[in-house]
Design a protein around this motif. Structure first.
Motif, PDB file in Angstrom:
ATOM      1  N   PRO A 137      31.048 -49.058 169.878  1.00  0.00           N
ATOM      2  CA  PRO A 137      30.266 -49.882 168.938  1.00  0.00           C
ATOM      3  C   PRO A 137      30.204 -49.223 167.566  1.00  0.00           C
ATOM      4  CG  PRO A 137      29.092 -49.575 171.014  1.00  0.00           C
ATOM      5  CD  PRO A 137      30.237 -48.612 171.018  1.00  0.00           C
ATOM      6  N   GLN A 138      30.259 -50.053 166.531  1.00  0.00           N
ATOM      7  CA  GLN A 138      30.159 -49.541 165.168  1.00  0.00           C
ATOM      8  C   GLN A 138      29.193 -50.402 164.370  1.00  0.00           C
ATOM      9  OE1 GLN A 138      34.418 -49.243 163.979  1.00  0.00           O
ATOM     10  NE2 GLN A 138      34.037 -47.045 163.975  1.00  0.00           N
ATOM     11  N   LEU A 139      28.389 -49.752 163.548  1.00  0.00           N
ATOM     12  CA  LEU A 139      27.424 -50.451 162.708  1.00  0.00           C
ATOM     13  C   LEU A 139      28.150 -51.312 161.688  1.00  0.00           C
ATOM     14  CD1 LEU A 139      24.349 -50.617 161.873  1.00  0.00           C
ATOM     15  CD2 LEU A 139      24.947 -48.940 160.109  1.00  0.00           C
ATOM     16  N   ILE A 140      27.719 -52.579 161.575  1.00  0.00           N
ATOM     17  CA  ILE A 140      28.309 -53.450 160.559  1.00  0.00           C
ATOM     18  C   ILE A 140      27.326 -53.808 159.450  1.00  0.00           C
ATOM     19  CG2 ILE A 140      30.155 -54.397 161.980  1.00  0.00           C
ATOM     20  CD1 ILE A 140      28.376 -56.881 162.439  1.00  0.00           C
ATOM     21  N   ILE A 141      26.054 -53.899 159.797  1.00  0.00           N
ATOM     22  CA  ILE A 141      25.045 -54.208 158.797  1.00  0.00           C
ATOM     23  C   ILE A 141      23.685 -53.910 159.395  1.00  0.00           C
ATOM     24  CG2 ILE A 141      24.728 -56.646 159.434  1.00  0.00           C
ATOM     25  CD1 ILE A 141      24.656 -57.266 156.380  1.00  0.00           C
ATOM     26  N   ASP A 142      22.718 -53.617 158.558  1.00  0.00           N
ATOM     27  CA  ASP A 142      21.349 -53.398 159.038  1.00  0.00           C
ATOM     28  C   ASP A 142      20.366 -53.920 158.011  1.00  0.00           C
ATOM     29  OD1 ASP A 142      21.494 -49.768 158.419  1.00  0.00           O
ATOM     30  OD2 ASP A 142      21.496 -51.459 157.030  1.00  0.00           O
ATOM     31  N   ILE A 143      19.130 -54.116 158.463  1.00  0.00           N
ATOM     32  CA  ILE A 143      18.089 -54.612 157.580  1.00  0.00           C
ATOM     33  C   ILE A 143      16.779 -53.933 157.931  1.00  0.00           C
ATOM     34  CG2 ILE A 143      17.515 -56.595 159.062  1.00  0.00           C
ATOM     35  CD1 ILE A 143      17.165 -58.228 156.449  1.00  0.00           C
ATOM     36  N   ARG A 144      15.991 -53.646 156.926  1.00  0.00           N
ATOM     37  CA  ARG A 144      14.689 -53.032 157.137  1.00  0.00           C
ATOM     38  C   ARG A 144      13.598 -54.066 156.909  1.00  0.00           C
ATOM     39  NH1 ARG A 144      15.757 -47.728 157.970  1.00  0.00           N
ATOM     40  NH2 ARG A 144      17.826 -47.084 157.267  1.00  0.00           N
ATOM     41  N   SER A 145      12.414 -53.784 157.430  1.00  0.00           N
ATOM     42  CA  SER A 145      11.376 -54.811 157.494  1.00  0.00           C
ATOM     43  C   SER A 145      10.814 -55.212 156.151  1.00  0.00           C
ATOM     44  CB  SER A 145      10.235 -54.348 158.402  1.00  0.00           C
ATOM     45  OG  SER A 145       9.680 -53.151 157.901  1.00  0.00           O
ATOM     46  N   VAL A 173      12.601 -56.222 153.756  1.00  0.00           N
ATOM     47  CA  VAL A 173      13.614 -57.104 153.174  1.00  0.00           C
ATOM     48  C   VAL A 173      13.776 -58.320 154.080  1.00  0.00           C
ATOM     49  CG1 VAL A 173      16.041 -57.304 152.549  1.00  0.00           C
ATOM     50  CG2 VAL A 173      14.809 -55.167 152.099  1.00  0.00           C
ATOM     51  N   GLY A 174      13.911 -59.512 153.499  1.00  0.00           N
ATOM     52  CA  GLY A 174      14.056 -60.718 154.301  1.00  0.00           C
ATOM     53  C   GLY A 174      15.497 -61.102 154.578  1.00  0.00           C
ATOM     54  N   GLU A 175      16.416 -60.648 153.716  1.00  0.00           N
ATOM     55  CA  GLU A 175      17.812 -61.018 153.875  1.00  0.00           C
ATOM     56  C   GLU A 175      18.688 -59.951 153.235  1.00  0.00           C
ATOM     57  OE1 GLU A 175      18.785 -64.839 152.270  1.00  0.00           O
ATOM     58  OE2 GLU A 175      20.847 -64.793 152.982  1.00  0.00           O
ATOM     59  N   LYS A 176      19.859 -59.763 153.821  1.00  0.00           N
ATOM     60  CA  LYS A 176      20.813 -58.811 153.269  1.00  0.00           C
ATOM     61  C   LYS A 176      22.213 -59.348 153.501  1.00  0.00           C
ATOM     62  CE  LYS A 176      22.132 -53.899 153.659  1.00  0.00           C
ATOM     63  NZ  LYS A 176      21.796 -52.629 154.359  1.00  0.00           N
ATOM     64  N   LYS A 177      23.070 -59.228 152.501  1.00  0.00           N
ATOM     65  CA  LYS A 177      24.439 -59.737 152.610  1.00  0.00           C
ATOM     66  C   LYS A 177      25.444 -58.638 152.340  1.00  0.00           C
ATOM     67  CE  LYS A 177      23.581 -64.543 151.217  1.00  0.00           C
ATOM     68  NZ  LYS A 177      23.937 -65.599 150.251  1.00  0.00           N
ATOM     69  N   ASP A 178      26.586 -58.758 153.016  1.00  0.00           N
ATOM     70  CA  ASP A 178      27.697 -57.866 152.758  1.00  0.00           C
ATOM     71  C   ASP A 178      28.974 -58.670 152.972  1.00  0.00           C
ATOM     72  OD1 ASP A 178      28.879 -54.658 154.132  1.00  0.00           O
ATOM     73  OD2 ASP A 178      29.560 -55.878 152.440  1.00  0.00           O
ATOM     74  N   VAL A 188      22.375 -60.907 157.247  1.00  0.00           N
ATOM     75  CA  VAL A 188      21.311 -60.849 158.244  1.00  0.00           C
ATOM     76  C   VAL A 188      20.037 -61.372 157.616  1.00  0.00           C
ATOM     77  CG1 VAL A 188      22.261 -58.998 159.627  1.00  0.00           C
ATOM     78  CG2 VAL A 188      20.864 -58.440 157.659  1.00  0.00           C
ATOM     79  N   THR A 189      19.235 -62.078 158.411  1.00  0.00           N
ATOM     80  CA  THR A 189      17.936 -62.551 157.974  1.00  0.00           C
ATOM     81  C   THR A 189      16.892 -62.030 158.944  1.00  0.00           C
ATOM     82  OG1 THR A 189      18.181 -64.595 159.223  1.00  0.00           O
ATOM     83  CG2 THR A 189      18.892 -64.625 156.918  1.00  0.00           C
ATOM     84  N   LEU A 190      15.696 -61.803 158.451  1.00  0.00           N
ATOM     85  CA  LEU A 190      14.606 -61.264 159.258  1.00  0.00           C
ATOM     86  C   LEU A 190      13.346 -62.065 159.012  1.00  0.00           C
ATOM     87  CD1 LEU A 190      13.248 -59.047 161.019  1.00  0.00           C
ATOM     88  CD2 LEU A 190      12.930 -57.741 158.889  1.00  0.00           C
ATOM     89  N   ASN A 191      12.696 -62.480 160.092  1.00  0.00           N
ATOM     90  CA  ASN A 191      11.408 -63.141 160.031  1.00  0.00           C
ATOM     91  C   ASN A 191      10.427 -62.295 160.829  1.00  0.00           C
ATOM     92  OD1 ASN A 191       9.099 -64.744 160.573  1.00  0.00           O
ATOM     93  ND2 ASN A 191      10.283 -66.617 160.324  1.00  0.00           N
ATOM     94  N   LYS A 192       9.674 -61.431 160.152  1.00  0.00           N
ATOM     95  CA  LYS A 192       8.784 -60.509 160.851  1.00  0.00           C
ATOM     96  C   LYS A 192       7.623 -61.232 161.539  1.00  0.00           C
ATOM     97  CE  LYS A 192       8.081 -56.512 160.767  1.00  0.00           C
ATOM     98  NZ  LYS A 192       7.422 -55.189 160.702  1.00  0.00           N
ATOM     99  N   THR A 193       7.179 -62.319 160.959  1.00  0.00           N
ATOM    100  CA  THR A 193       6.064 -63.064 161.556  1.00  0.00           C
ATOM    101  C   THR A 193       6.454 -63.592 162.923  1.00  0.00           C
ATOM    102  OG1 THR A 193       5.265 -63.680 159.372  1.00  0.00           O
ATOM    103  CG2 THR A 193       4.466 -64.970 161.238  1.00  0.00           C
ATOM    104  N   ALA A 194       7.652 -64.139 162.997  1.00  0.00           N
ATOM    105  CA  ALA A 194       8.147 -64.700 164.249  1.00  0.00           C
ATOM    106  C   ALA A 194       8.832 -63.661 165.120  1.00  0.00           C
ATOM    107  CB  ALA A 194       9.096 -65.855 163.958  1.00  0.00           C
ATOM    108  N   LYS A 195       9.039 -62.475 164.592  1.00  0.00           N
ATOM    109  CA  LYS A 195       9.734 -61.393 165.288  1.00  0.00           C
ATOM    110  C   LYS A 195      11.135 -61.815 165.734  1.00  0.00           C
ATOM    111  CE  LYS A 195       6.285 -60.213 168.098  1.00  0.00           C
ATOM    112  NZ  LYS A 195       5.488 -59.450 169.093  1.00  0.00           N
ATOM    113  N   HIS A 196      11.869 -62.402 164.777  1.00  0.00           N
ATOM    114  CA  HIS A 196      13.259 -62.673 165.089  1.00  0.00           C
ATOM    115  C   HIS A 196      14.147 -62.415 163.887  1.00  0.00           C
ATOM    116  CE1 HIS A 196      13.399 -66.650 163.183  1.00  0.00           C
ATOM    117  NE2 HIS A 196      12.391 -67.032 163.902  1.00  0.00           N
TER     118      HIS A 196
END
Lengths: 116, 111
Positions: free
Chosen positions: B44-52, B54-59, B64-72
């Protein structure tokens, strides 16, 4: 190149035998991990170590033990192997706490273990 | 306990179409969410990550998108290519500073 090396890459053994999988790294990372991969179950954490004196159980530690012999070496042992421990085992490393790479995992190539 | 769920388990798309993989996590203290790609027979190799924080990150073609309220959180791959075919794992860093993985999604891109 700095890397994570696992030995052996493949091993076939019998039920009841003791098996050791070894991991060494030249990345200078503080943290080391052992994961097990099974189809449909993803990567499950067995043990992890944040430094030589800090070893922690993961999700599925029963039947396994580990030894952190040095910063660069982390071994996984199966004291008495059983068939349901047949799996692909991955060692991984990451940087230490407070660094940008603290949770960025670098994986070894894997050790495929078959227990008959 | 700590858990990461991932859907779908398999996904087939036509080359050029988009692919979306969705994950949910249980530990509300999780604050780091990586995605790993594993090609057949490889590690396995890391392709992208996001921290809490930030809501969205592109490469390039992945986001990747993150919804902390919904935990998804979700992985989006646009303009898929055959070399995108692989198993993708989402993961979450838990409150005990360990990384827990989802069960994986096998993506097939059909030429």
């Amino acid at each position: 190149d700095a890397d994570v090396t696992q030995t052996p890459r493949n091993r076939i053994t019998k039920t009841g035998k003791r098996i050791m999988l070894e991991c060494s790294q030249t990345k200078g990372h503080d943290r080391m991990y052992w994961y097990r991969q099974d189809p449909g179950l993803g990567l499950r954490l067995i043990y992890y170590s944040f430094d030589v004196k800090d070893i922690n159980k993961g999700e599925i530690s029963d039947g396994y033990s580990v030894s952190r012999q040095a910063q660069a070496k982390f071994s996984l042992s199966l004291e008495s192997a059983i068939p349901n421990q047949t799996a692909l085992y991955f060692c991984a490393t990451s940087e230490g706490q407070g660094t940008p790479g603290a949770n960025v995992l670098t994986f070894g190539a894997g050790s495929r273990l078959t227990v008959l | 306990g700590e858990n990461v769920e991932q859907h779908p388990s398999t996904l087939s798309v036509q080359e050029g179409d988009s692919a979306v993989i969705k994950c949910t996590y249980s530990d509300s203290a999780s604050n780091y969410f990586p995605w790993y790609k594993q090609e057949l027979g490889k590690r396995p190799q890391l392709i992208i990550d996001i921290r809490s924080n930030v809501g969205e990150k592109k490469d390039q073609r992945i986001a990747v998108t993150l919804n902390k309220t919904a935990k998804h959180f979700s992985l989006h791959i646009t303009e898929t290519q055959p070399e995108d075919s692989a198993v993708y794992f989402c993961a979450a860093r838990t409150s005990y500073d360990k990384v827990i993985f989802g069960p994986g999604t096998s993506l097939s891109v059909i030429p």
